[in-house]
Design an enzyme around this catalytic site. Sequence first.
Site, mmCIF file in Angstrom:
data_model
loop_
_atom_site.group_PDB
_atom_site.id
_atom_site.type_symbol
_atom_site.label_atom_id
_atom_site.label_comp_id
_atom_site.label_asym_id
_atom_site.label_seq_id
_atom_site.Cartn_x
_atom_site.Cartn_y
_atom_site.Cartn_z
ATOM 1 N N ASP A 49 -0.217 -56.719 19.708
ATOM 2 C CA ASP A 49 -1.016 -56.074 18.963
ATOM 3 C C ASP A 49 -2.313 -56.671 18.989
ATOM 4 O O ASP A 49 -2.475 -57.952 19.287
ATOM 5 C CB ASP A 49 -0.629 -56.139 17.478
ATOM 6 C CG ASP A 49 0.702 -55.109 17.256
ATOM 7 O OD1 ASP A 49 0.889 -54.212 17.967
ATOM 8 O OD2 ASP A 49 1.597 -55.369 16.294
ATOM 9 N N ARG A 183 5.722 -57.541 12.817
ATOM 10 C CA ARG A 183 5.223 -56.954 11.495
ATOM 11 C C ARG A 183 6.491 -56.422 10.684
ATOM 12 O O ARG A 183 6.543 -56.371 9.341
ATOM 13 C CB ARG A 183 4.311 -55.804 12.021
ATOM 14 C CG ARG A 183 3.001 -56.425 12.422
ATOM 15 C CD ARG A 183 2.115 -55.323 12.809
ATOM 16 N NE ARG A 183 2.554 -54.380 14.148
ATOM 17 C CZ ARG A 183 2.662 -53.149 13.949
ATOM 18 N NH1 ARG A 183 2.217 -52.471 12.997
ATOM 19 N NH2 ARG A 183 2.725 -52.583 15.025
#
Length: 238
Positions: A49, A183
């Site tokens: 990310d 996440r």
Amino acid sequence: MLNPVEGEIFYIDKPLKWTSFDVVKRVRSVLSRRTKIKKLKVGHAGTLDPLATGVITVVTGRATKQIEELQAHTKEYVATIRLGATTPSFDLETEVDAEYPWQHITEEKVKETLKKFIGSIKQVPPAYSACKVGGKRAYEMARTGQKVEIKAKELIIDEIELLECELPTIVIRVVCSKGTYIRALARDIGEALESGGHLTALRRTRVGEVTVDQCEQVDSLVKRLEEEEVTVPEELRK
């Protein structure tokens, strides 16, 4: 000597806020110019990310056939999680949307909870992810407010270690299989602690046997690609 067509594998420490494609694009730009091959194959093995840093594997030419094999390598991360609050993206890409009590959480409770995530687990990937739903990227749908439903995927967590505990923030080390969303793990740990949780920092510290301290910085790699001798197959020379 570099042989971008036959295939090179580069291990890079991805900078903060760069996408994985940004890194690929930078490498391709230099090598395309050096080789004079406009459509030189360059790809990466395992997305990071934009808000994560650390090991990213970039491959060129015929080595791109190894991407699936390289993606399968075990990965290690160091993650900072803020308990007591959630965000839609499970990280800092989006604003906090809800807050929860966290004062009941203790270091001992965190350690006991982390043990529950070791082994084979099922995880629902984030809506803000590159997973495809009905042929579309989930994050494209999520960012336009569309409802995203993603099925749980089975994955393996080999190790979880609590490195720091300054509640409501914890830092953990995770060794896991391909396809693990740290996440989503932050979200699940928060829920398991009867609170909320989201990621505030993430660093991929190892892919297979390659550690982040063995990786090249983007600028130093570009400099090397600019200076090192490059070979191109005879049939592709102009």
